[in-house]
Design a protein around this motif. Sequence first.
Motif, mmCIF file in Angstrom:
data_model
loop_
_atom_site.group_PDB
_atom_site.id
_atom_site.type_symbol
_atom_site.label_atom_id
_atom_site.label_comp_id
_atom_site.label_asym_id
_atom_site.label_seq_id
_atom_site.Cartn_x
_atom_site.Cartn_y
_atom_site.Cartn_z
ATOM 1 N N THR A 175 2.062 -0.835 -6.465
ATOM 2 C CA THR A 175 0.771 -0.658 -5.803
ATOM 3 C C THR A 175 -0.391 -1.232 -6.614
ATOM 4 O O THR A 175 -1.534 -1.201 -6.153
ATOM 5 C CB THR A 175 0.499 0.831 -5.526
ATOM 6 N N LYS A 176 -0.119 -1.720 -7.810
ATOM 7 C CA LYS A 176 -1.200 -2.249 -8.649
ATOM 8 C C LYS A 176 -0.826 -3.572 -9.316
ATOM 9 O O LYS A 176 -1.132 -3.805 -10.477
ATOM 10 C CB LYS A 176 -1.605 -1.214 -9.703
ATOM 11 N N SER A 232 0.848 -1.197 0.000
ATOM 12 C CA SER A 232 0.000 0.000 0.000
ATOM 13 C C SER A 232 0.881 1.244 0.000
ATOM 14 O O SER A 232 2.108 1.179 0.144
ATOM 15 C CB SER A 232 -0.884 0.002 1.242
ATOM 16 N N ASN A 233 0.243 2.399 -0.135
ATOM 17 C CA ASN A 233 0.998 3.649 -0.033
ATOM 18 C C ASN A 233 1.657 3.772 1.336
ATOM 19 O O ASN A 233 2.761 4.306 1.460
ATOM 20 C CB ASN A 233 0.069 4.837 -0.276
ATOM 21 N N ASN A 235 5.071 2.987 -8.782
ATOM 22 C CA ASN A 235 3.627 2.953 -8.978
ATOM 23 C C ASN A 235 3.134 1.548 -9.285
ATOM 24 O O ASN A 235 2.058 1.136 -8.826
ATOM 25 C CB ASN A 235 3.221 3.908 -10.107
#
Length: 312
Positions: free
Chosen positions: A152-153, A119-120, A149
Amino acid sequence: MTTAYGLKQISSRAADHAVVVLHGIRQTRDDIVQPFAANLTAEAGHDACIYAFGYDHTQHLTRNGTYLAQELRNVGAKRIDLVGYSMGGLVARMAATDGFGPPVHTVVTLATPNRGALSNAQLTTLGQLTKGIFSNLISPLAPRTNGVNDLTKVPELMRNRREFMDQSNQSSAVRYASVPALYYNVDRSNFTFGPSVQMNAAQAAIAAVNLRKRLIAMQKSHDGIVTEQSNEITRKDTHEWAEFHLSVPGPNDEPSRCHAAVPACAGHDHCSIITDQDVAQLVWILLQETDWRNLNNPHSPHYNQLQASLQP
């Protein structure tokens, strides 16, 4: 690309079996050579040729995966295995299913967020580990790169990879194994420092702020960054459609996915897991074993050394 990127041969052993080791985020190719690739070379002996692969962690996972797949064309071995640490495990998964490189036999991911649970808040924790102390992870003050980035995905990226494989009629005979670092487990006090210099120094420096709270709040077992649940590649999630689900069992129904740990895993956090000879030995056992069901056989020489969960 600079000379820090691409393949670097570590040993000049058997040309018919190549094992490529990948570093983590904000690391270089040399960071994974010592001690992990060196330890793996000692385990493999004359049975495999070990390579280290360097990539640009700021670039997209797909781009780095394609780069590795293209580099693998120059290896010329009958069997190619990939061993990726942290982000390197995701790059390895991308390369194994890229479609433009030679077939990959086995992918082993080490302390990798395979389920994309970073997560962030966890990325900020990574940044706090290095802010003013170290520079081999992420600074929260730096602009978010494509690579950061992507962390996170991961589920979205791996669903896209599965769709790409479906559309191009790619079949997958790749085997996948995951290995966790489990220092922060249910038997460990919430206030115990980790074994690595990075984790210890960062925790000591910012004990009064949020890092300790975030570590305590994370689901156990975890390594300070990646939970075992995120690392584990054998768990069945009905909502998940990742590329490794397309991997089929072997000719004798050998499982295509394995999650394995040895006692040493419980003594390491995210930073220290790649320093242990026992972990390198576990990786070599996973690569050598043709049928991972044997790992759970009481007659196996490895039965008392490790615990493994399997999926067809």
